[in-house]
Design a protein around this motif. Structure first.
Motif, PDB file in Angstrom:
ATOM      1  N   ASN A   1      -3.698  -4.973   3.288  1.00 43.19           N
ATOM      2  CA  ASN A   1      -4.158  -4.927   4.677  1.00 43.19           C
ATOM      3  C   ASN A   1      -3.559  -3.839   5.552  1.00 43.19           C
ATOM      4  N   GLU A   2      -2.524  -3.156   5.099  1.00 43.47           N
ATOM      5  CA  GLU A   2      -1.879  -2.177   5.976  1.00 43.47           C
ATOM      6  C   GLU A   2      -1.448  -0.940   5.200  1.00 43.47           C
TER       7      GLU A   2
ATOM      8  N   SER B   1      -7.602   4.497   3.841  1.00 44.27           N
ATOM      9  CA  SER B   1      -8.298   3.212   3.946  1.00 44.27           C
ATOM     10  C   SER B   1      -9.769   3.464   3.646  1.00 44.27           C
TER      11      SER B   1
ATOM     12  N   SER C   1     -12.170  -2.490   5.303  1.00 43.72           N
ATOM     13  CA  SER C   1     -11.252  -3.476   5.846  1.00 43.72           C
ATOM     14  C   SER C   1     -10.524  -4.204   4.711  1.00 43.72           C
TER      15      SER C   1
ATOM     16  N   ARG D   1      -7.213  -0.442   0.448  1.00 39.80           N
ATOM     17  CA  ARG D   1      -6.539   0.852   0.506  1.00 39.80           C
ATOM     18  C   ARG D   1      -6.901   1.680  -0.728  1.00 39.80           C
TER      19      ARG D   1
END
Length: 279
Positions: A142-143, A234, A237, A240
């Motif tokens: 997610n990041e 990215s 959503s 990665r």
């Protein structure tokens, strides 16, 4: 997986989407053989290129794809001579290109395991591209990954390369492979029997990577020689992407980076000298 050259028979020729009996000089088309050493594009790995030869006739293969899982389509162009249906030929892959592809494909497995060790078991593969120039690996996360973690992930892969462990492949029952801890790709269709690729110590508790995979791989992790992550981004959503290089591409990249740095320094010096004059 093992042969780089085979004696084969042409069972079909396709030109402009229509089956034909001949391909002549400068014709582009598709040749289907009764057996082939060429890997057909699948699982993110590109198809092999090489040559199909009959006496003085040469058909240059620039891509190989698979149809219905069992028909290998050799896409290419006749460089000289003529090819006919039922003709006997010698099919040979571009070995150097295959070796680089193998390095990149094996590295995606090592990268996948390294990501799970550093970021957590929520990481799962969502896509990949493996060619002779680089590898691209998409995964759930997610990041953005910090620089420190990028370095740790890279070091994990490099450690496995340095350890030079054997890469083993075996074909076993699908359910047994899952029970043994092999990672399967979500959404991928598997038959009753699957090919399991393991990398790491022979001790089953210390296997670094174990995945279901139909691609080509190095014999030992040391064959990869080197590994470097060059970009992260990215793609959607929660997904990665990492891009990385292996083998000789790492050295070539580092040389290019040094050249680029020197060029930037020279450009900056010229700009600064010009600004000083203007001031």
């Amino acid at each position: 997986y093992d042969q780089t050259e085979t004696e084969s028979e042409i069972i079909s020729i396709i030109k402009k989407d229509i089956e034909t009996k001949f391909l002549s000089e400068d014709d582009e088309g598709i040749i289907i053989l009764n057996q082939t050493p060429f890997y057909g594009e699948s699982g993110g790995q590109i198809g092999d290129s090489g040559k199909i030869v009959c006496e003085n006739s040469i058909f240059e293969v620039y891509d190989t794809t698979k149809l219905f899982g069992s028909f290998f389509l050799h896409h290419g162009k006749v460089k000289s001579g003529q090819f006919s249906k039922k003709g006997s030929v010698t099919a040979t892959i571009d070995v150097h290109k295959r070796e680089l592809i193998k390095c990149n494909h094996s590295s995606t497995h090592l990268l996948h395991s390294s990501l799970r060790k550093i970021l957590g078991n929520h990481v799962s593969q969502k896509g990949s591209l493996v060619n002779n120039e680089k590898l691209r690996f998409d995964f759930s996360h997610n990041e953005p990954i910090s620089s420190d973690n990028i370095q740790k992930i890279e070091n994990y892969v490099k450690m496995e390369i340095t350890n030079n462990y054997q890469v083993s492949t075996k074909t076993i029952d699908h359910q047994k492979a899952i029970e043994e801890g092999a990672i399967a790709l979500f959404g991928e269709k598997y038959g009753d029997e699957v090919r399991v690729v393991s990398m790491g110590n022979n001790d089953s508790e210390k296997i670094f990577s174990k995945e279901l995979c139909g691609g080509t791989h190095v014999n030992k992790t040391g064959d990869i020689i080197d590994f470097k992550i060059i970009n992260q981004s990215s793609v959607a959503s929660g997904i990665r992407r990492l891009e990385a290089l292996t083998n000789i591409s790492v050295k070539q990249y580092e040389i290019e980076q040094i050249k680029l740095k020197r060029q930037n320094e020279d450009d900056n010096k010229i700009k600064i000298d010009q600004l000083i004059k203007e001031i």
